[in-house]
Design an enzyme around this catalytic site. Sequence first.
Site, short mmCIF file in Angstrom:
data_model
loop_
_atom_site.label_atom_id
_atom_site.label_comp_id
_atom_site.label_asym_id
_atom_site.label_seq_id
_atom_site.Cartn_x
_atom_site.Cartn_y
_atom_site.Cartn_z
N GLU A 125 28.17 81.61 25.31
CA GLU A 125 28.61 82.87 25.91
C GLU A 125 28.19 84.01 24.98
O GLU A 125 28.68 84.11 23.86
CB GLU A 125 30.12 82.85 26.08
CG GLU A 125 30.64 84.08 26.78
CD GLU A 125 32.15 84.07 26.94
OE1 GLU A 125 32.85 83.76 25.98
OE2 GLU A 125 32.61 84.40 28.04
N PRO A 128 43.02 90.26 25.93
CA PRO A 128 41.76 90.62 25.26
C PRO A 128 41.41 92.10 25.50
O PRO A 128 42.10 92.80 26.24
CB PRO A 128 40.74 89.71 25.94
CG PRO A 128 41.26 89.59 27.34
CD PRO A 128 42.76 89.68 27.27
N SER A 175 38.92 84.20 23.63
CA SER A 175 37.83 83.28 23.30
C SER A 175 38.33 81.84 23.20
O SER A 175 39.49 81.60 22.87
CB SER A 175 37.21 83.71 21.98
OG SER A 175 38.20 83.68 20.97
N CYS A 191 34.49 87.67 31.28
CA CYS A 191 34.55 86.21 31.12
C CYS A 191 33.79 85.52 32.24
O CYS A 191 33.14 84.50 32.04
CB CYS A 191 36.00 85.75 31.12
SG CYS A 191 36.93 86.42 32.50
N GLU A 237 37.75 79.73 20.90
CA GLU A 237 38.14 79.40 19.52
C GLU A 237 39.60 79.80 19.28
O GLU A 237 40.39 79.02 18.76
CB GLU A 237 37.24 80.14 18.51
CG GLU A 237 35.78 79.73 18.53
CD GLU A 237 35.00 80.24 19.74
OE1 GLU A 237 35.45 81.23 20.38
OE2 GLU A 237 33.95 79.64 20.07
N LYS A 287 51.12 91.15 23.60
CA LYS A 287 50.32 91.53 22.41
C LYS A 287 48.94 91.95 22.92
O LYS A 287 48.10 91.11 23.21
CB LYS A 287 50.22 90.32 21.47
CG LYS A 287 50.08 90.68 20.01
CD LYS A 287 48.83 91.48 19.66
CE LYS A 287 47.60 90.61 19.56
NZ LYS A 287 46.38 91.40 19.32
N PRO A 288 48.72 93.27 23.03
CA PRO A 288 47.39 93.72 23.46
C PRO A 288 46.37 93.49 22.34
O PRO A 288 46.74 93.23 21.20
CB PRO A 288 47.58 95.22 23.69
CG PRO A 288 49.03 95.51 23.52
CD PRO A 288 49.63 94.39 22.75
N ALA A 289 45.10 93.61 22.69
CA ALA A 289 44.04 93.43 21.69
C ALA A 289 43.98 94.63 20.76
O ALA A 289 44.18 95.77 21.19
CB ALA A 289 42.69 93.24 22.39
N GLU A 293 43.02 81.27 29.59
CA GLU A 293 41.90 81.84 30.36
C GLU A 293 40.83 82.15 29.33
O GLU A 293 40.92 83.15 28.62
CB GLU A 293 42.34 83.12 31.08
CG GLU A 293 43.48 82.94 32.06
CD GLU A 293 43.02 82.39 33.40
OE1 GLU A 293 41.84 82.01 33.53
OE2 GLU A 293 43.86 82.33 34.31
P1 NAD Z 1 39.70 86.97 21.12
O1 NAD Z 1 40.00 85.54 21.33
O2 NAD Z 1 39.08 87.36 19.84
O3 NAD Z 1 41.02 87.85 21.22
C1 NAD Z 1 41.86 87.78 22.35
C2 NAD Z 1 43.27 88.13 21.92
O4 NAD Z 1 43.73 87.14 21.01
C3 NAD Z 1 43.40 89.48 21.18
O5 NAD Z 1 44.61 90.10 21.57
C4 NAD Z 1 43.47 89.05 19.74
O6 NAD Z 1 44.17 89.96 18.92
C5 NAD Z 1 44.25 87.76 19.84
N1 NAD Z 1 44.09 86.83 18.71
C6 NAD Z 1 43.07 86.76 17.82
N2 NAD Z 1 43.33 85.81 16.91
C7 NAD Z 1 44.52 85.27 17.21
C8 NAD Z 1 45.30 84.22 16.65
N3 NAD Z 1 44.92 83.56 15.58
N4 NAD Z 1 46.46 83.90 17.27
C9 NAD Z 1 46.86 84.56 18.38
N5 NAD Z 1 46.17 85.56 18.95
C10 NAD Z 1 45.02 85.91 18.37
O7 NAD Z 1 38.86 87.37 22.37
P2 NAD Z 1 38.18 88.76 22.67
O8 NAD Z 1 37.04 88.91 21.75
O9 NAD Z 1 39.21 89.84 22.74
O10 NAD Z 1 37.68 88.54 24.18
C11 NAD Z 1 36.48 87.91 24.43
C12 NAD Z 1 36.69 86.51 24.92
O11 NAD Z 1 37.69 86.47 25.94
C13 NAD Z 1 35.45 85.94 25.60
O12 NAD Z 1 35.26 84.61 25.21
C14 NAD Z 1 35.80 86.02 27.08
O13 NAD Z 1 35.09 85.15 27.89
C15 NAD Z 1 37.24 85.75 27.07
N6 NAD Z 1 37.87 86.26 28.29
C16 NAD Z 1 38.30 85.38 29.23
C17 NAD Z 1 38.87 85.83 30.40
C18 NAD Z 1 39.36 84.87 31.46
O14 NAD Z 1 40.15 85.29 32.28
N7 NAD Z 1 38.94 83.63 31.49
C19 NAD Z 1 39.01 87.19 30.61
C20 NAD Z 1 38.56 88.06 29.64
C21 NAD Z 1 38.00 87.58 28.47
#
Ligand code: NAD
Length: 484
Positions: free
Chosen positions: A386, A153, A232, A287, A234, A178-180, A253
């Site tokens: 959240e 993320p 996330s 998170c 979702e 795959k970074p964000a 996570e």
């Molecule tokens: P996100 O789920 O939108 O994105 C995370 C990653 O998933 C990104 O690299 C994104 O490009 C990728 N992604 C998006 N759609 C995808 C798909 N269909 N298939 C595969 N990969 C896909 O989350 P975010 O907005 O970057 O981060 C926020 C969320 O992350 C919050 O809910 C936060 O709590 C959670 N988080 C959890 C932890 C933990 O260790 N538990 C740590 C940091 C963040």
Amino acid sequence: MPEPVPTRTEILVGGDWRPPASGATLPVIDPSLGEEVGRIGRGTAPDIDAAVAAARAAREGAWGRLPAVERGRLLMKLARKVEDNHERLSQAEARDTGKPIRQARADITALARYFEFYAGAADKVHGETLPYLDGYTVLTFREPFGVTGHIIPWNYPAQIFGRSVAAALAMGNACVVKPAEDASLSILLVGELALEVGFPPGALNIVPGLGEEAGAALAGHPGIDHISFTGSPEVGTLVQQAAARNHRPVTLELGGKSAQLVFADADQEAALPVVVNAIIQNAGQTCSAGSRLLVEERVYDSFVGKVADRFGALQVGASDMDLDVGPVINIQQKERVSSYVEEGRKSGLEVLAEGRIAPNVPKAGYYVKPTLFGDVPPEHRLGQEEIFGPVLTVMRFKDEEDAVRIANGTPYGLVAGAWTRDGARQLRLAKALQAGQVFVNNYGAGGGVELPFGGVKRSGHGREKGFEALYHFSTLKTVAVRHG
Ligand code: NAD
């Protein structure tokens, strides 16, 4: 004028930097400015195919043959290289995410520490011999999965890359990362450093791109043996579904709505700065943020009054201003946080205090005011969901039973914190609170690279960090030899 940010539009596959197959790029937006400051490559499915193939070749070639001690040495070299490039990496992280520069520096220190920790651990994981029938010798081998995928993320890109990838590499896996799309720069820089210290081609592959393109291609790729996802809930569901089609194991996570419990017998002076920091750190985009504050009725007014004073004094500014709170990551996140705050106000919740945005911040930056809501009903949307912003919802509880009921009363279970001097209660709470980590008279424990981390319930499953992560990035083979 701030320094230019170190961007690159190539992806790292098989030890080479190459343009992505699409030839397309994505913008790098500095959240402090709300402006584009560079471009990164837009990796898509063919790039993921190439990266997975390169990782497989590395696993079956030079990387797979490297003894554990040598893997550890490479990881240690990378840790030192990160330290040598600490300021460059910190500046890139701060510009990419908007976080205050001192937070970015702490994150890069943690990145180095992950590689250091897992460097030392690489040659200390071993199997067992098991007592069995007469005439048999039974052994277990702890083996790498092979090729591991890592979806990262944007909130702590460098740290989360370190915690996930260093552990996987230490076990001998070859990684595809795959970074964000909102924050890839520090990870691309670490890719450069990994090549400089001599990681064999294909051991570490980095493909930035969109989640629904490169991310989805990685999660559902039949050529990977494990996928680790941080993000996330979702998207976590989508990743797990995609991996399930290939019967691949998943570490998830996900998010949280973590509770900090303050009892009447707590050391309030010690609790106060920690409680506030647990929600404002990284503008609440953590998170494990302590986003719910539960306070015992008897001390509610006195303690919450002090929290409100602190909130009222918080200042928000650009990453290089290094104030209490930086901008949030993007315009969508700004709108999301603002709409929660608006909903809280409209539904009649009391705003006890809010911070101040510094007058000289760049106009187009993504700044939101830290907001403290008092007496939030536990079932209120702001108390359940959240927000991922600097918004603290305060609730009151009558007694220990009530506190545990409220604390456990969300779909999440990532972290919990309890402030009390009563030793028996500390242990009761440690058992009763539904969370992957429980902190007593502290919160977050300074990051704790050594401490296993992960969730229960909607916060995910599997564990990263600490020695435990090595078991989650490996598989166990049982070997039974009948020799008579
Ligand atoms: P996100 O789920 O939108 O994105 C995370 C990653 O998933 C990104 O690299 C994104 O490009 C990728 N992604 C998006 N759609 C995808 C798909 N269909 N298939 C595969 N990969 C896909 O989350 P975010 O907005 O970057 O981060 C926020 C969320 O992350 C919050 O809910 C936060 O709590 C959670 N988080 C959890 C932890 C933990 O260790 N538990 C740590 C940091 C963040």
